[in-house]
Design an enzyme around this catalytic site. Structure first.
Site, mmCIF file in Angstrom:
data_model
loop_
_atom_site.group_PDB
_atom_site.id
_atom_site.type_symbol
_atom_site.label_atom_id
_atom_site.label_comp_id
_atom_site.label_asym_id
_atom_site.label_seq_id
_atom_site.Cartn_x
_atom_site.Cartn_y
_atom_site.Cartn_z
ATOM 1 N N LYS A 1 47.450 19.111 47.273
ATOM 2 C CA LYS A 1 46.728 20.382 47.265
ATOM 3 C C LYS A 1 46.753 20.967 48.663
ATOM 4 O O LYS A 1 46.717 20.230 49.655
ATOM 5 C CB LYS A 1 45.263 20.196 46.826
ATOM 6 C CG LYS A 1 44.446 21.482 46.916
ATOM 7 C CD LYS A 1 42.967 21.276 46.587
ATOM 8 C CE LYS A 1 42.207 22.592 46.764
ATOM 9 N NZ LYS A 1 40.764 22.460 46.436
ATOM 10 N N GLU B 1 28.747 28.114 49.435
ATOM 11 C CA GLU B 1 29.041 26.678 49.352
ATOM 12 C C GLU B 1 28.266 25.859 50.374
ATOM 13 O O GLU B 1 28.428 26.023 51.589
ATOM 14 C CB GLU B 1 30.544 26.446 49.543
ATOM 15 C CG GLU B 1 30.968 25.020 49.274
ATOM 16 C CD GLU B 1 32.469 24.866 49.118
ATOM 17 O OE1 GLU B 1 32.923 23.734 48.850
ATOM 18 O OE2 GLU B 1 33.188 25.871 49.269
ATOM 19 N N GLU C 1 41.879 20.769 40.671
ATOM 20 C CA GLU C 1 41.609 21.212 42.038
ATOM 21 C C GLU C 1 40.197 20.820 42.467
ATOM 22 O O GLU C 1 39.979 20.334 43.592
ATOM 23 C CB GLU C 1 41.786 22.730 42.109
ATOM 24 C CG GLU C 1 41.462 23.327 43.474
ATOM 25 C CD GLU C 1 41.455 24.849 43.444
ATOM 26 O OE1 GLU C 1 40.886 25.443 44.388
ATOM 27 O OE2 GLU C 1 42.001 25.441 42.490
ATOM 28 N N GLU D 1 43.239 36.144 43.561
ATOM 29 C CA GLU D 1 41.969 35.438 43.775
ATOM 30 C C GLU D 1 41.432 35.692 45.179
ATOM 31 O O GLU D 1 40.241 35.944 45.357
ATOM 32 C CB GLU D 1 42.152 33.935 43.549
ATOM 33 C CG GLU D 1 40.871 33.135 43.764
ATOM 34 C CD GLU D 1 41.049 31.654 43.523
ATOM 35 O OE1 GLU D 1 40.486 30.851 44.308
ATOM 36 O OE2 GLU D 1 41.747 31.289 42.554
#
Length: 399
Positions: A137, A190, A234, A370
């Site tokens: 990733k 977050e 992910e 995105e």
């Protein structure tokens, strides 16, 4: 806003050096540059530097600021006196807040160039598949440069960014660029790590979808995200990494609620709340945050391999974007957030950042879209259309 107590430095008229407002409460640190700066350093020396800083103030102090994305680069932390008792609720900036005027926007890089970088990363994953240390990733970011007619007021910007109760609005003073003052300013959804006594929490987000104005389309977007195998893969890489890093510090650690949908006003996310109990309650939240970041939510797996490719594929240095921002007190209690949905403010310029996680199965132009959606909240706070970051996003420029 939560019921968490406020923590404010005394109203001495000194400059604001850092400010946070969100579900972990409200914190404002004031001081005078450069006297309030901690000596810069990395995670290797952070515990010692914190101990020395608090030795001078005892329990009546706060340290807050930013950790750079690149762990080899110095942090930017400020040490301020603070009142230990809650005070009445107030906003972090005056109302009403006025948007900057005469704005221009340029993409760096353009979406098609970004999509080609994503395609390159996917090819590397295919070429390395099955090899030891293969790239699994990578998070690739792009930037928008916004210019205004006059210097952008961070106080007003923070007031608009903090309008979404799902985020933590923040501003952190950064080292000056020449004679110009710099700020990292944003509205992050977050939580990297929060600590109270021996209890810690983390709420990583990975896997995202744009919210829609139409209620039915919005629910379909959320359902598609929850059903997406690519996004769950992910997300799992991020959760596993955080559990692995925190495990040696904890006597108990887990994710009892599992992975759930969470949202801001502009985005849907997959999120997993992690809870734990530290072996040593005196371990500082700042030290834990420095060991955690950068997580695979902003870097990749393996971290060193992803970090090297980010430097190669992105046309700008991240600096403090995708690092961590937060604060702690003398007990080590505090809250640290992933520095996303943010911009560096310097005079009349704002450099916005947004990234997307790339794993096998990612579509390059979909990832560009995105990132464009993730610019939306900050663009709105600047007085620009939320979809301005989607300019140039097409499906026929990718291959």
């Amino acid at each position: 806003m939560s019921d968490a107590p406020d923590r404010l430095a005394p109203q001495t008229g000194n400059n604001v050096l850092f400010a946070f407002s969100g579900q972990q409460g409200r914190v404002v640190g004031r001081g005078v540059r450069p006297a309030s700066a901690l000596p810069a350093g990395t995670a290797a020396t952070l515990a010692v530097r914190l101990e020395r800083a608090f030795a001078g103030t005892g329990p009546q102090g706060l340290v807050g600021g930013a950790l750079a994305f690149d762990r080899s680069q110095p942090d930017c932390l400020w040490h301020c006196p603070a009142t230990p008792t809650p005070v009445g609720a107030a906003t972090l900036a005056p109302q009403p807040a006025h948007a900057p005027q005469g704005l221009s926007v340029s993409a760096q890089p353009e979406p098609a160039t970004y999509a080609r970088a994503v395609a390159r990363a996917l090819q590397i994953m295919r070429d390395e598949a099955g090899q030891p240390g293969a790239l699994e990733k990578i998070v690739l970011a792009r930037s928008l440069l916004v210019r205004a007619e006059a210097p952008i007021r961070v106080e007003d910007l923070l007031a608009r960014l903090g309008d979404d109760p799902a985020v933590t609005a923040f501003r952190v003073a950064l080292p000056a660029r020449g004679t110009q003052q710099r700020w990292l300013c944003g509205a992050t959804p977050e939580l990297l790590l929060a600590k109270t006594g021996a209890r810690i929490t983390s709420h990583p987000l990975a896997g995202s979808a744009r919210r829609r104005a139409d209620a039915l389309a919005d629910q379909q977007s959320a359902a598609a995200l929850m059903a997406s195998d690519k996004d769950h893969r992910e997300h799992a890489l991020v959760v596993e990494s955080i559990l692995d890093v925190l495990s040696p510090w904890c006597r108990q650690l887990g994710a009892p609620e599992g992975t759930r949908l969470t949202s801001t006003r502009s985005m849907w996310h997959l999120g997993t709340r992690i809870e734990g109990e530290l072996k040593d309650p005196e371990t500082s939240s700042a030290v834990l945050a420095a060991h955690l970041h950068p997580t695979p939510a902003v870097c990749g797996v393996p971290m060193a391999r992803a970090n090297a490719l980010i430097a190669e594929l992105e046309p700008f240095a991240r600096d403090f974007y995708a690092g961590a921002v937060g604060w702690c007190d003398a007990r080590g209690d505090g809250a640290w957030h992933v520095a996303i949905r943010c911009a560096e403010i310097c005079g009349a310029e704002a450099r916005l950042y947004a990234g997307a996680g790339i794993v096998p199965g990612s579509d390059p132009m979909a990832e560009a879209a995105e990132t464009g959606a993730k610019f939306g909240a900050f663009l709105t706070a600047l007085g620009l259309p939320a979809d301005a970051g989607l300019a140039g996003v097409t499906r026929d420029e990718v291959r």
